[in-house]
Write an enzyme that holds these catalytic residues in place. Structure first.
Site, PDB file in Angstrom:
ATOM      1  N   GLY A  66     -27.808 -25.833   0.430  1.00 28.18           N
ATOM      2  CA  GLY A  66     -26.676 -25.051   0.428  1.00 28.18           C
ATOM      3  C   GLY A  66     -26.308 -24.478   1.621  1.00 28.18           C
ATOM      4  O   GLY A  66     -25.088 -24.062   1.407  1.00 28.18           O
ATOM      5  N   GLN A 129     -14.362  -2.284   0.959  1.00 30.91           N
ATOM      6  CA  GLN A 129     -15.512  -1.431   1.088  1.00 30.91           C
ATOM      7  C   GLN A 129     -15.375  -0.879   2.624  1.00 30.91           C
ATOM      8  O   GLN A 129     -16.066  -1.158   3.421  1.00 30.91           O
ATOM      9  CB  GLN A 129     -16.781  -2.124   0.958  1.00 30.91           C
ATOM     10  CG  GLN A 129     -17.310  -2.637  -0.530  1.00 30.91           C
ATOM     11  CD  GLN A 129     -18.286  -3.605  -0.496  1.00 30.91           C
ATOM     12  OE1 GLN A 129     -19.357  -2.887  -0.580  1.00 30.91           O
ATOM     13  NE2 GLN A 129     -18.359  -4.692  -0.868  1.00 30.91           N
ATOM     14  N   LYS A 233      -3.107   8.264 -11.083  1.00 33.17           N
ATOM     15  CA  LYS A 233      -4.327   7.725 -12.019  1.00 33.17           C
ATOM     16  C   LYS A 233      -5.275   8.844 -11.964  1.00 33.17           C
ATOM     17  O   LYS A 233      -5.466   9.536 -10.794  1.00 33.17           O
ATOM     18  CB  LYS A 233      -5.060   6.336 -11.569  1.00 33.17           C
ATOM     19  CG  LYS A 233      -3.878   5.436 -11.691  1.00 33.17           C
ATOM     20  CD  LYS A 233      -4.622   4.026 -11.161  1.00 33.17           C
ATOM     21  CE  LYS A 233      -4.964   4.051  -9.880  1.00 33.17           C
ATOM     22  NZ  LYS A 233      -5.445   2.825  -9.165  1.00 33.17           N
ATOM     23  N   THR A 267      -5.651  -1.955 -13.925  1.00 31.57           N
ATOM     24  CA  THR A 267      -4.684  -1.082 -13.342  1.00 31.57           C
ATOM     25  C   THR A 267      -3.013  -1.543 -13.313  1.00 31.57           C
ATOM     26  O   THR A 267      -2.283  -0.755 -14.046  1.00 31.57           O
ATOM     27  CB  THR A 267      -4.925  -0.633 -12.174  1.00 31.57           C
ATOM     28  OG1 THR A 267      -6.389   0.175 -12.107  1.00 31.57           O
ATOM     29  CG2 THR A 267      -3.908   0.321 -11.500  1.00 31.57           C
TER      30      THR A 267
END
Length: 372
Positions: A66, A129, A233, A267
């Site tokens: 892989g 992130q 929100k 959302t």
């Protein structure tokens, strides 16, 4: 050499070349080489067609266990190399596969004597992130930026980074260009017949993006009649929305939800529902990056959205390509003209910040015809 797939989802370009000045000459690209990774070969092929050149040869594969295998076929010594690779999932592998492949391609070219290596990363994986939300989590966007820097990258060109501060995660020795696809989307919607258009941000953090989108839309024929709204929100958890509140009037208006990406589309579809409940005539959505992880297909299919417009920074998931309802509801807007123009400008040491208003004198290359 990448090959174009037989996907039935057609790529769309705007009727006018707002951000493309035509094919490059041989002289302009004589010191440049353009390579494609395996994550988004169709986009790379389109870019090469608009550039007016063929992709250079590189052998990409996997070992039995892989691991990624890279072998340059064309010589790169003393050349300015461009690598087109979105860091995303694809039929060729995972997000991590595309990241490692890109890192190895950069390293291989630098070790082979390339004068410079520029990574064209339409979708910058791990960008979400970008800060510590609690004590035990990484700042993955910064760590990935360090990986690119460690293998010798000279320049990075991205489309609509999730957060602009990611540019600061790279050292001063690496130039980072964050291009906006908003004007391309606005040009597409400007060609529609919209009734009292309102540009809507699905959260408070995207208001600046929505304002820029509205400004471009107004400059292309909707001056003085384009509104702006925002949805606030309130979350009860990391991916759970407790309530949504609309700020602005959308009654009797065509609404365009504008965001940088849509992943599971929760959302987006809930925001569309909120707009419809408040009297919106039609609800469209424009998201640069269509990540579209499950259950996005089902949510979009059952939503009140008139049309979801995304770009081709990420390959469309297979479940979207086999559903007639989704084929009618989702439009893919090609960024190949914009990216080809950007590569040409970088190859000729021109500024990237004066692209708007450029119109090509020649028709699009084969495969680039608009469906409008």
């Amino acid at each position: 050499m990448p090959k174009r797939s037989s996907s039935s989802m057609q790529r769309v370009v705007t009727k006018r070349w707002h951000y493309y000045s035509g094919k490059s000459s041989v002289a302009e690209l004589r010191k440049s080489k353009v390579f494609a990774g395996s994550a988004n070969p169709e986009l790379a092929l389109e870019i090469s067609e608009y550039l007016g050149t063929e992709l250079n040869q590189i052998k990409l594969g996997k070992f039995k266990d892989g691991e990624r295998s890279i072998e340059l076929i064309d010589q790169v010594e003393g050349m300015n190399c461009f690598i087109i690779q979105s860091v995303c999932r694809s039929t060729a592998g995972s997000v991590n596969d595309s990241l490692v492949e890109l890192l190895l391609m950069i390293s291989t070219m630098k070790r082979a004597g390339a004068l410079s290596v520029t990574a064209i990363i339409p979708y910058f994986g791990y960008a979400r992130q970008d800060r510590k939300t609690s004590a035990g989590v990484p700042i993955s966007a910064a760590d990935v930026a360090h990986l690119y820097s460690s293998v010798g990258i000279n320049r990075v060109l991205c489309i609509d980074l999730h957060c602009g501060q990611i540019q600061g995660f790279f050292p001063p020795t690496v130039t980072v260009d964050n291009l906006s696809a908003g004007p391309v989307g606005a040009a597409f919607f400007a060609e529609k017949e919209l009734k009292h258009p309102v540009v809507v941000s699905p959260d408070a953090g995207g208001v600046t993006r929505a304002k820029e989108f509205r400004s471009t839309l107004e400059s292309m024929g909707y001056a003085g009649c384009t509104g702006l709204a925002m949805i606030i929100k309130q979350r009860s958890g990391a991916s759970a929305i407790e309530r949504m509140d609309l700020v602005g009037d959308v009654k009797g208006c065509d609404c365009i939800l504008v965001d940088d990406m849509t992943d599971t589309s929760g959302t987006l579809t809930e925001a569309a529902k909120k707009l419809s409940e408040n009297g919106a005539l039609r609800v469209f959505a424009y998201c640069t990056h269509g990540v579209l992880s499950p259950p996005a297909a089902q949510r979009i299919k059952n939503s009140v959205l008139e049309e979801l417009v995304i770009t081709n920074t990420i390959p469309l998931p297979t479940e979207f390509q086999s559903d007639e309802t989704l084929l009618d509801k989702v439009t893919i807007l090609s960024l190949a003209p914009l990216l080809a123009e950007s590569v040409r400008r970088l190859a000729t040491s021109q500024s990237l910040h004066h692209r708007s208003g450029v119109v090509a004198a020649s028709p699009p290359p084969a495969g680039g015809t608009a469906k409008l």
